[in-house]
Every structure is written in C-alpha cells, then in structure tokens.
Design an enzyme around this catalytic site. Structure first.
Site, PDB file in Angstrom:
ATOM      1  N   GLU A  21     -31.083  87.178 -46.442  1.00 35.79           N
ATOM      2  CA  GLU A  21     -32.308  87.815 -45.982  1.00 35.79           C
ATOM      3  C   GLU A  21     -32.467  87.667 -44.474  1.00 35.79           C
ATOM      4  OE1 GLU A  21     -32.801  89.923 -48.380  1.00 35.79           O
ATOM      5  OE2 GLU A  21     -34.847  89.850 -47.659  1.00 35.79           O
ATOM      6  N   GLU A  77     -31.886  97.092 -44.800  1.00 37.53           N
ATOM      7  CA  GLU A  77     -30.919  97.441 -45.852  1.00 37.53           C
ATOM      8  C   GLU A  77     -29.531  97.732 -45.285  1.00 37.53           C
ATOM      9  OE1 GLU A  77     -31.314  97.194 -49.164  1.00 37.53           O
ATOM     10  OE2 GLU A  77     -33.196  96.287 -48.512  1.00 37.53           O
TER      11      GLU A  77
HETATM   12 ZN   LIG Z   1     -32.997  91.922 -48.025  1.00 38.31          ZN
END
Ligand SMILES: [Zn+2]
Length: 282
Positions: free
Chosen positions: A212, A150
């Site tokens: 990601e 995060e």
């Molecule tokens: Zn992520």
C-alpha cells in the site's frame, strides 16, 4: 566409518552447491526491482502467463458487466487513465525500466455499478473503474489519486508478488513447477483472489501495508507528472476512511487496507511528488 563420513560430506557439499545454483537462478529470474523504493520482490509467475491470464479475465469482466453509457464519465475515466499511463511510461523510461511495461496495452473502462466502490489495474494495463467509487473521487484529480495508486501497484508488480508469496505458502517446494507450467488451475485461482475480477470470488487477498505504501508513493509521483495536484490524495483518503465502518467497508478498502499511517506517509512523500506537479503547470 571415516569413509562414509567423507562421502556424506562430499554429497552434502555437492547438494549445497546445487541449492545455491538453484537459488541464484531463482533470484535472477524471479526478482525485479520496484521503481522508486528499489525493493526486490519475489516474482515467480512468468510475465507471459500473467498477461494472458489478465487478458482472459478482463474479457470475462467486460462481457459480464454493464459498461457505462454516460459518455462524459467514460471519457473522463479514459482521459485520466491515459494521462497516468503516459506519465508511467515517461517515468519508467527515465529510470531505464521501460521494459517493465513494454507488453502493456492500456485500456480504461467504466463499469456501471453504484454498489461497487472499487477500481483496479491488471498486469498488462487493463483497468476498470466502478461507478460506485465516483462519489468518493468527486472529480478528475480524485480519480487520478485512485488510478495513480492502482497503476503504482501494477508497476511495482505487486500482483505477481502476492501470487508468488501465496504459491510459496500454499505449495512450498512445488510452487516453482506449478507456477511455471502454464495456465494451471491453481495460478488462475490465485489470480482471481488477487484481482477479484471474477464475480464468484468470495475471498480477496488484501494488499500488505508495504505494498500500500509503495503504491501510494508511486501513485503520487505519477499523478503529479500527469498534471494533477498530489496534495488532493489526502482529502480523498479521508473521504474513503470516513466511510469505513459505517456499514460494510467498500471493496476498495478491503483490498487496500488503510494503514493508520497512510495520511502521514503521504505527507512525507509529497515533497518528492510536488515538484513534478509544479513543473507541469508551467
Ligand atoms: Zn492499494
């Protein structure tokens, strides 16, 4: 006739120059480099606006949520969070990008909500972990995987990039003026769909595969620098993926879609992160 043509050509050249100048300004103001990957993303929302929105939303989340009173768990979330935050500061200082987070004020809170399998870090360093994700993280190292990931999104300015891409897609030419006029409803709405902080938001914008994998890569380095074994990222994502499809996928997976290549990518990034972990053990 010839003269008209000349005029047009002149006007066209002038316009071309103007557009180039605007694009240059755009590039200068609106792009920043992602740490580690050096990719440049579009960042149209001014940092001051992003930070004030995140502050406002964070206050709202804390006001409308039940904060955990389990001091042991709360302390664990803060301990892991602060270690990751320190690692992020040291990492950015090392690559000369400490300005990126100079206005950050880290804050890590645990929200009592066993049904919500989620965690996020807003621009500015305000973070929330929901108790629903703790069965997946299992221990401090598992939590470091999540918070490293995060904080990785935050350091890479993925929130601004998602908002900017959506602004351009939704409003085209109007995007810049809308984004620059502060606190407009549209940008605020977008912020909510990006962070899913508001309880009333039904639609959440998932991160792209590129984001990601960038967050995975930065996250592994951060957790390793913070003294957590980055190899534990593999079993964490395996636990997470096993849960997907069983019933409703957890919130964390719907905003962080797992590419099939995630585990393989993590294995590829491990040699980059592992030395930091080994150094931290000495
Ligand atoms: Zn992520």
């Amino acid at each position: 006739m010839m003269k008209v043509y000349e005029h047009l050509r002149h006007a066209w050249r002038y316009l071309g120059g103007l557009i180039a100048a605007i694009l240059l300004l755009f590039q200068f103001q609106g792009c920043a480099e992602v740490p580690i990957t050096h990719r440049k993303g579009l960042h149209l929302v001014p940092e001051t606006e992003l930070l004030s929105m995140s502050l406002q939303q964070y206050d709202e989340v804390l006001k409308t949520s039940k904060l955990s009173t389990d001091t042991q768990r709360v302390e664990m979330v803060r301990r892991v969070g602060n270690r990751i935050a320190k690692a992020a500061e040291a990492f950015l200082a090392e690559i000369g990008q400490q300005n990126k987070i100079k206005n950050y004020k880290w804050e890590f809170n645990l929200i009592e909500d066993n049904k919500t399998v989620n965690a996020w870090v807003m621009p500015g360093g305000r973070a929330a972990v929901y108790t629903g994700i703790l069965p997946y993280t299992q221990n401090e190292t598992g939590l470091a995987v999540v918070l490293g990931h995060e904080v990785g999104h935050a350091l890479a300015d993925h929130g601004n990039e998602r908002m900017s891409d959506a602004l351009v897609a939704q409003m085209g030419g109007m995007a810049l003026s809308v984004a620059l006029s502060s606190q407009t409803q549209q940008t605020q709405q977008l912020f909510m769909t990006v962070y899913g902080a508001g309880a009333t938001v039904g639609f959440l914008l998932p991160y792209s595969r590129l984001h990601e994998s960038e967050a995975d890569r930065i996250g592994l380095t951060l957790m390793a620098r913070a003294g957590y074994d980055p190899r534990q990222a593999i079993p964490f994502w395996e636990r997470m993926n096993k849960q997907e499809g069983k019933s409703r996928p957890p919130q964390f997976l719907s905003t962080h879609p797992a590419p099939e290549t995630r585990i393989a990518d993590i294995k590829n990034y491990l040699p980059e992160a592992l030395p930091y972990y080994q150094r931290s053990l000495k």
